[in-house]
Design an enzyme around this catalytic site. Sequence first.
Site, PDB file in Angstrom:
ATOM      1  N   PHE A 386      -4.713   1.183   0.215  1.00 24.95           N
ATOM      2  CA  PHE A 386      -3.322   1.286   0.635  1.00 24.95           C
ATOM      3  C   PHE A 386      -2.961   0.054   1.471  1.00 24.95           C
ATOM      4  O   PHE A 386      -3.631  -0.257   2.461  1.00 24.95           O
ATOM      5  CB  PHE A 386      -3.099   2.544   1.471  1.00 24.95           C
ATOM      6  N   GLU A 387      -1.908  -0.615   1.092  1.00 24.48           N
ATOM      7  CA  GLU A 387      -1.459  -1.813   1.791  1.00 24.48           C
ATOM      8  C   GLU A 387       0.023  -1.688   2.113  1.00 24.48           C
ATOM      9  O   GLU A 387       0.640  -0.652   1.862  1.00 24.48           O
ATOM     10  CB  GLU A 387      -1.746  -3.053   0.939  1.00 24.48           C
TER      11      GLU A 387
END
Length: 600
Positions: A386-387
């Site tokens: 997740f970014e």
Amino acid sequence: MVRARPVLTFLTAVLLAVPGITALSSAARAADADLAVNGGFESGLSGWSCTAGSGTTVNSPVHGGGSALQATPAGSDNAQCAQTVTVQPGAQYTLSGYVRGSYVYLGASGTGTTDVSTWTQSAPDWQKLTTTFTTGASTTKVTIYTHGWYGTGAYYADDVSLVGPGASAGQPPAAPTGLKTGTITSSSVALSWSAVTGATSYAVYRDGAKVQTATGASATVTGLSASTAYSFQVTAVNGAGESAKSAAVTATTTAGSSGGSGDLPTHALVGYLHASFANGSGYTRVADVPDSWDVIDLAFGEPTSATSGDIRFNRCSVTECPNVESDADFKTAIKAKQAAGKKVLISIGGANGQVQLTTTAARDTFVSSVSNIIDTYGLDGLDIDFEGHSLSLDASDTDFRNPTTPVVVNLISALKTLKAKYGAKFVLSMAPETFFVQMGYQYYGTGKWGGQDPRCGAYLPVIHALRDDLTLLHVQDYNSGPIMGLDNQYHSMGGADFHIAMTDMLLTGFPVAGDANNVFPPLRPDQIAIGMPASVNAGNGYVAPSEVTKTLDCLTKKTNCGSYATHGTWPALRGLMTWSVNWDRYSNWEFQKNFDAYFG
């Protein structure tokens, strides 16, 4: 001039003729003392507490002695360094100190009357700041501080003093004796010692760093790494201060279980395989990935929308990837890798795949859709990449141990559900950016006063909640800005020191947002792989093979280290992760060859 003398003589005679006034004046002068502890910073930061690890001591420039304070404001932190001093009620005090820099403040709070501060807009050389205050009728403690201003450069302070009547606070207690270890596990050590007369609490130190406080003569230090040696000391504390440290005892944690290890080799090479897209590196078939790669992360599964929780894995099309294999060959290649002892995971997210599980419905959809991908391709587990804005913390969410933000709580719940569904051999890995993990040493969420980026440190509650289920954490030590290490110095990409400092933080643990009472515990070394770009084309932060070797030497052998001093030696460090397999192939397998040469 001459005519003034008789008046002066008369006034002097009157004052001397009033015994009460004479005695009071004499007593006040006799009681005045400099109450600031280590005001010249000759003992480092002893006695001082600086926000978010913003302060350090330097040998130049100094005003007096051999050291001075240097503190650097950053973002929404003004780099305040403070200490609490015991004072007398209803007494007058003079606070002074020498400063350099722009927008430097010196002040006192908690005075019980009017808190005071003084400042200078610009001090290119040492400038003395002075202010006075009178304590309130019941005030016994005052906090003195110095700070800079948001977004400005470093400031310096030296020879800080607080002159006035000292309080009768007694003496610090004696140092504890009889320190010994009790039950030792893979992640904890029980300690006990002889009670000290006059102590109101005790401070416990691990390898020289304060890790917790205790009200009685025993404590259990948790969050330790398996098969690791630690040194412990304790001090006794009362209202007058802290005692000297006790004699040290050492303990080595047990090997423990391999829970969450996913049956990986002792040292593993992890790489991301571009499975749903093509770029300048070209498409690589699963069957063409060399046997050196122990974990292959298929990049990427992405959501149908940011908040749907519905994850889809769309393989690269023939139009975009002319040499893409068929679904049947893809599945056959995965089985062949698994038969050879390799792990193949679906990686969710990436730079373009924002996933925000804002509701329980999105959480449940996430679980079912990810399960469908895993089952369809017969995969070994899941990688969370997740970014961007996938994770951020609500303003009221301040404790990583007890998160309340829905996107965080729902993600934790979803991952625990998947782990329970697939069992002990389910491989769970995470690839957060440094901003979401190590930056939490300085900042967490929006901060106590608001205004900080709410994403800062947002991965910490997820990692902590799943630490017993987590197979691998490989933080992306690339595409990162400078990050402060445990030495309170900023480290930048491009050399071994950055990887050493960032990895040491994970293996040592660190206070979150500079709070010594809120420590993120260390992870096991077998859970850590270091994330690096495979080549200059793969991302910012590439380091040459020689720097990779220095990193591994320092962390696993404590040799070949640079300027950063690690807090331990971890021969069980799991290995390396890279973005990406495709880019490494493009660069003639430089990253893989260096790993093979190092670990054999």
